[in-house]
Motif scaffolding. Structure first.
Motif, PDB file in Angstrom:
ATOM      1  N   UNK A  63      -3.986   4.114  -5.336  1.00  0.00           N
ATOM      2  CA  UNK A  63      -3.204   5.256  -4.857  1.00  0.00           C
ATOM      3  C   UNK A  63      -3.714   5.755  -3.517  1.00  0.00           C
ATOM      4  N   UNK A  64      -5.034   5.916  -3.416  1.00  0.00           N
ATOM      5  CA  UNK A  64      -5.620   6.408  -2.160  1.00  0.00           C
ATOM      6  C   UNK A  64      -5.452   5.375  -1.056  1.00  0.00           C
ATOM      7  N   UNK A  65      -5.591   4.092  -1.400  1.00  0.00           N
ATOM      8  CA  UNK A  65      -5.432   3.050  -0.383  1.00  0.00           C
ATOM      9  C   UNK A  65      -4.010   3.003   0.160  1.00  0.00           C
ATOM     10  N   UNK A  66      -3.027   3.308  -0.689  1.00  0.00           N
ATOM     11  CA  UNK A  66      -1.642   3.344  -0.217  1.00  0.00           C
ATOM     12  C   UNK A  66      -1.479   4.417   0.851  1.00  0.00           C
ATOM     13  N   UNK A  67      -2.074   5.605   0.625  1.00  0.00           N
ATOM     14  CA  UNK A  67      -2.001   6.667   1.644  1.00  0.00           C
ATOM     15  C   UNK A  67      -2.795   6.276   2.885  1.00  0.00           C
ATOM     16  N   UNK A  68      -3.889   5.546   2.699  1.00  0.00           N
ATOM     17  CA  UNK A  68      -4.672   5.079   3.854  1.00  0.00           C
ATOM     18  C   UNK A  68      -3.832   4.146   4.712  1.00  0.00           C
ATOM     19  N   UNK A  69      -3.080   3.254   4.078  1.00  0.00           N
ATOM     20  CA  UNK A  69      -2.183   2.364   4.828  1.00  0.00           C
ATOM     21  C   UNK A  69      -1.158   3.182   5.606  1.00  0.00           C
ATOM     22  N   UNK A  70      -0.601   4.212   4.958  1.00  0.00           N
ATOM     23  CA  UNK A  70       0.418   5.027   5.623  1.00  0.00           C
ATOM     24  C   UNK A  70      -0.126   5.694   6.885  1.00  0.00           C
ATOM     25  N   UNK A  76       5.849   6.647   8.826  1.00  0.00           N
ATOM     26  CA  UNK A  76       6.371   8.011   8.762  1.00  0.00           C
ATOM     27  C   UNK A  76       6.412   8.601   7.356  1.00  0.00           C
ATOM     28  N   UNK A  77       6.781   7.807   6.357  1.00  0.00           N
ATOM     29  CA  UNK A  77       6.975   8.352   5.015  1.00  0.00           C
ATOM     30  C   UNK A  77       6.420   7.413   3.970  1.00  0.00           C
ATOM     31  N   UNK A  78       6.235   7.936   2.756  1.00  0.00           N
ATOM     32  CA  UNK A  78       5.741   7.118   1.663  1.00  0.00           C
ATOM     33  C   UNK A  78       6.786   6.080   1.249  1.00  0.00           C
ATOM     34  N   UNK A  79       8.049   6.437   1.324  1.00  0.00           N
ATOM     35  CA  UNK A  79       9.117   5.481   0.994  1.00  0.00           C
ATOM     36  C   UNK A  79       9.040   4.261   1.916  1.00  0.00           C
ATOM     37  N   UNK A  80       8.874   4.501   3.214  1.00  0.00           N
ATOM     38  CA  UNK A  80       8.786   3.400   4.169  1.00  0.00           C
ATOM     39  C   UNK A  80       7.481   2.627   3.983  1.00  0.00           C
ATOM     40  N   UNK A  81       6.417   3.323   3.590  1.00  0.00           N
ATOM     41  CA  UNK A  81       5.133   2.664   3.352  1.00  0.00           C
ATOM     42  C   UNK A  81       5.254   1.628   2.245  1.00  0.00           C
ATOM     43  N   UNK A  82       5.917   1.993   1.157  1.00  0.00           N
ATOM     44  CA  UNK A  82       6.092   1.060   0.035  1.00  0.00           C
ATOM     45  C   UNK A  82       6.904  -0.151   0.472  1.00  0.00           C
ATOM     46  N   UNK A  83       7.927   0.069   1.301  1.00  0.00           N
ATOM     47  CA  UNK A  83       8.720  -1.057   1.810  1.00  0.00           C
ATOM     48  C   UNK A  83       7.856  -1.989   2.660  1.00  0.00           C
ATOM     49  N   UNK A  84       6.964  -1.421   3.458  1.00  0.00           N
ATOM     50  CA  UNK A  84       6.079  -2.239   4.297  1.00  0.00           C
ATOM     51  C   UNK A  84       5.107  -3.033   3.435  1.00  0.00           C
ATOM     52  N   UNK A  85       4.591  -2.413   2.382  1.00  0.00           N
ATOM     53  CA  UNK A  85       3.638  -3.104   1.499  1.00  0.00           C
ATOM     54  C   UNK A  85       4.313  -4.276   0.800  1.00  0.00           C
ATOM     55  N   UNK A  86       5.575  -4.121   0.445  1.00  0.00           N
ATOM     56  CA  UNK A  86       6.297  -5.182  -0.258  1.00  0.00           C
ATOM     57  C   UNK A  86       6.393  -6.460   0.574  1.00  0.00           C
ATOM     58  N   UNK A  87       6.468  -6.317   1.877  1.00  0.00           N
ATOM     59  CA  UNK A  87       6.679  -7.485   2.747  1.00  0.00           C
ATOM     60  C   UNK A  87       5.455  -7.870   3.570  1.00  0.00           C
ATOM     61  N   UNK A  88       4.435  -7.023   3.605  1.00  0.00           N
ATOM     62  CA  UNK A  88       3.266  -7.282   4.439  1.00  0.00           C
ATOM     63  C   UNK A  88       2.149  -7.881   3.593  1.00  0.00           C
ATOM     64  N   UNK A 103       4.986  -3.601  -6.730  1.00  0.00           N
ATOM     65  CA  UNK A 103       4.405  -2.490  -5.976  1.00  0.00           C
ATOM     66  C   UNK A 103       4.843  -1.179  -6.618  1.00  0.00           C
ATOM     67  N   UNK A 104       3.947  -0.171  -6.728  1.00  0.00           N
ATOM     68  CA  UNK A 104       4.330   1.121  -7.327  1.00  0.00           C
ATOM     69  C   UNK A 104       5.511   1.768  -6.605  1.00  0.00           C
ATOM     70  N   UNK A 105       6.258   2.572  -7.324  1.00  0.00           N
ATOM     71  CA  UNK A 105       7.391   3.291  -6.751  1.00  0.00           C
ATOM     72  C   UNK A 105       6.897   4.318  -5.739  1.00  0.00           C
ATOM     73  N   UNK A 106       7.736   4.619  -4.743  1.00  0.00           N
ATOM     74  CA  UNK A 106       7.290   5.523  -3.672  1.00  0.00           C
ATOM     75  C   UNK A 106       7.002   6.939  -4.175  1.00  0.00           C
ATOM     76  N   UNK A 107       7.568   7.313  -5.331  1.00  0.00           N
ATOM     77  CA  UNK A 107       7.337   8.660  -5.866  1.00  0.00           C
ATOM     78  C   UNK A 107       6.043   8.759  -6.673  1.00  0.00           C
TER      79      UNK A 107
END
Length: 508
Positions: A63-70, A76-88, A103-107
């Motif tokens: 969870x914390x690493x996801x925010x670190x990536x953002x 810009x947003x957590x929703x876009x972060x999850x999309x980037x993680x899915x393809x990166x 990948x966990x849901x953006x919420x």
């Protein structure tokens, strides 16, 4: 010859490859993973998770690493972060996910924030942990500290607001100033002032109906908009030492003492402090000098009417505690007011006959009043230090330290605008962004120090060191013979490509 590849069958080609192979060896996430052990997060959140009930939760480190990536890559947003993680691929590798892992849901993070992290100091502790690692690696230089603030545009419509009256913020030094005022009045034989029944002062401000915690920005004729201020302190290496978030309409000087104490707690006391003109007030100058810190502040333009004498043209006599005007008249002490200023007044009978009366005062009773703060001597000392070479050089470094920090935070880490609402959530963003900033500096520094990462180049370095000792042992007994025949220069040229040998041969 132009070659056009229309064969798209490779898209469906099946290959045997691991995610480890696809992440470049010098990618930033690799540097961070090798430099920082995130297991400390488990200890910080262990009391916020239930051990026996419910479904298994998502790993808190993930969870914390996801925010670190953002915030590390300015998404810009957590929703876009999850999309980037899915393809990166690199992001998946950093989180410990494979190609087919879900990948966990953006919420997910926002739900965990509301249920577990809200109202805690978790993100403050994470920031402090990374800062302590930077201190342990010798990356923090407390010879000087740089403090300033930058604005963050709020997620609020600037046209949707209401005007309200609120109490003025109480100054942190209020009690100390009141004691100094009464002490000065008693010294001059005046009755002490009673501050217990002082009226509450109100001021009119604009409150956003979208984000009530934000404040209206109105500085240097910029466009009026709602926002927040991130008050940040950094060292000479650009490592962020502390940060405080306030509404944008809170002045820098009101936050300074809290920021200073927080910086001292996190990293210790510095020797010097380079501050902007907004911090050049008597209480701040006194605080720094009482702590034994050299303040470096810029010139501030004198506040006076055009065509009138400037205050510096009136000479203060410390022994007799009076001012002398340009025409030689003495302005004697009159009183010390509630704001902490001593008032010195001229004799109106003398002033009305003065030929410079029109350049001195516009008072109807022809009385010139000069005010002097009870802590004015600290301001005078700072003004003297401003002309020293040490302070001039240090103040110039602001452009390479604190100003560069703000530029990177906004351009590379997305802190120019916030999509969050509420000061607690915005402060979380500021803390995580500052944490990512320090993390990147720490990881890059450790990577460069290790010549390509932990373990990279170590064997070669040990081999060269051993070989250089052997060469030195052979050469040293025959040094006089080598010098006689002029072999030293040839040896230097031969080993110029090896820095270790170049250093060893400088004994000549």
């Amino acid at each position: 010859m132009l070659t056009i590849n229309k064969d798209k069958s490779r898209r469906e080609q099946i290959e045997s490859v691991s995610i480890e192979q696809l992440v470049p060896h010098d990618h930033l996430v690799r540097k961070i993973e090798s430099a920082i052990n995130f297991d400390f997060i488990y200890d910080l959140v262990k009391d916020k998770y239930c051990l026996n009930n419910g479904r298994p939760s998502i790993d808190p480190v993930v969870l914390i690493k996801i925010t670190i990536i953002q915030y590390m890559f300015g998404i810009k947003s957590m929703r876009q972060t999850i999309k980037e993680i899915q393809t990166n691929v690199a992001y998946r590798w950093f989180l410990g996910f494979g190609f087919s892992d879900t990948i966990p849901h953006f919420s997910t993070f926002s739900k965990n924030y509301e249920r577990r992290f809200k109202g805690t100091d978790l993100f403050e502790q994470i920031f402090n942990k990374i800062l302590q690692q930077a201190i342990e690696h010798g990356l923090v230089n407390m010879d000087a500290v740089f403090m300033d603030s930058t604005h963050i545009k709020a997620s609020a419509n600037k046209k949707k607001y209401e005007k309200v009256f609120v109490e003025e913020q109480t100054k942190t030094y209020k009690q100390a100033l009141e004691e100094e005022i009464n002490k000065d009045r008693q010294k001059h034989g005046l009755k002490p002032l009673d501050f217990t029944h002082e009226k509450v002062k109100l001021k009119e401000i604009k409150i956003s109906t979208t984000d009530p915690d934000s404040g209206m920005i109105n500085k240097n004729e910029k466009e009026h908009q709602f926002g927040y201020s991130a008050h940040i302190a950094c060292d000479k290496n650009g490592i962020i030492l502390s940060c405080i978030t306030t509404p944008a309409n809170v002045h820098d000087s009101m936050v300074f003492e809290n920021l200073f104490n927080k910086t001292k707690k996190n990293a210790g006391k510095s020797k010097r402090a380079a501050l902007d003109a907004g911090y050049k007030t008597p209480p701040i100058c006194k605080l720094l000098m009482d702590e034994g810190i050299v303040p470096c502040m810029p010139y501030t333009r004198a506040q006076h009417k055009e065509g009138y004498f400037k205050k510096r043209q009136f000479v203060y006599d410390e022994y007799y505690d009076c001012y002398i005007c340009p025409q030689g008249q003495i302005l004697e002490y009159s009183t010390t007011n509630r704001k902490g200023y001593k008032e010195y007044k001229s004799d109106p009978k003398v002033c009305e006959k003065c030929e410079d009366l029109g350049r001195c005062t516009s008072s109807k009773n022809h009385t010139k009043i000069i005010t002097r703060h009870v802590w004015e001597e600290y301001m005078e000392e700072v003004e003297y230090l401003r002309h020293t070479k040490e302070c001039k050089e240090l103040y110039k470094e602001r452009s390479k330290t604190i100003e560069r920090v703000f530029a990177d935070l906004k351009e590379k880490h997305g802190m120019r605008v916030t999509m969050l609402r509420g000061i607690e959530k915005v402060h979380m963003q500021v803390l995580l962004t500052c944490t990512c900033f320090n993390m990147k500096k720490l990881a890059n520094w450790i990577w460069k120090k290790g010549k390509g990462g932990p373990g990279k180049g170590k064997n070669l370095e040990v081999l060269l060191e051993f070989f250089s000792k052997v060469v030195l042992a052979i050469i040293k007994p025959h040094l006089s013979f080598i010098e006689k025949w002029g072999f030293v220069n040839n040896l230097k040229r031969a080993f110029a490509r090896f820095s270790i040998f170049g250093v060893l041969l400088t004994f000549h």
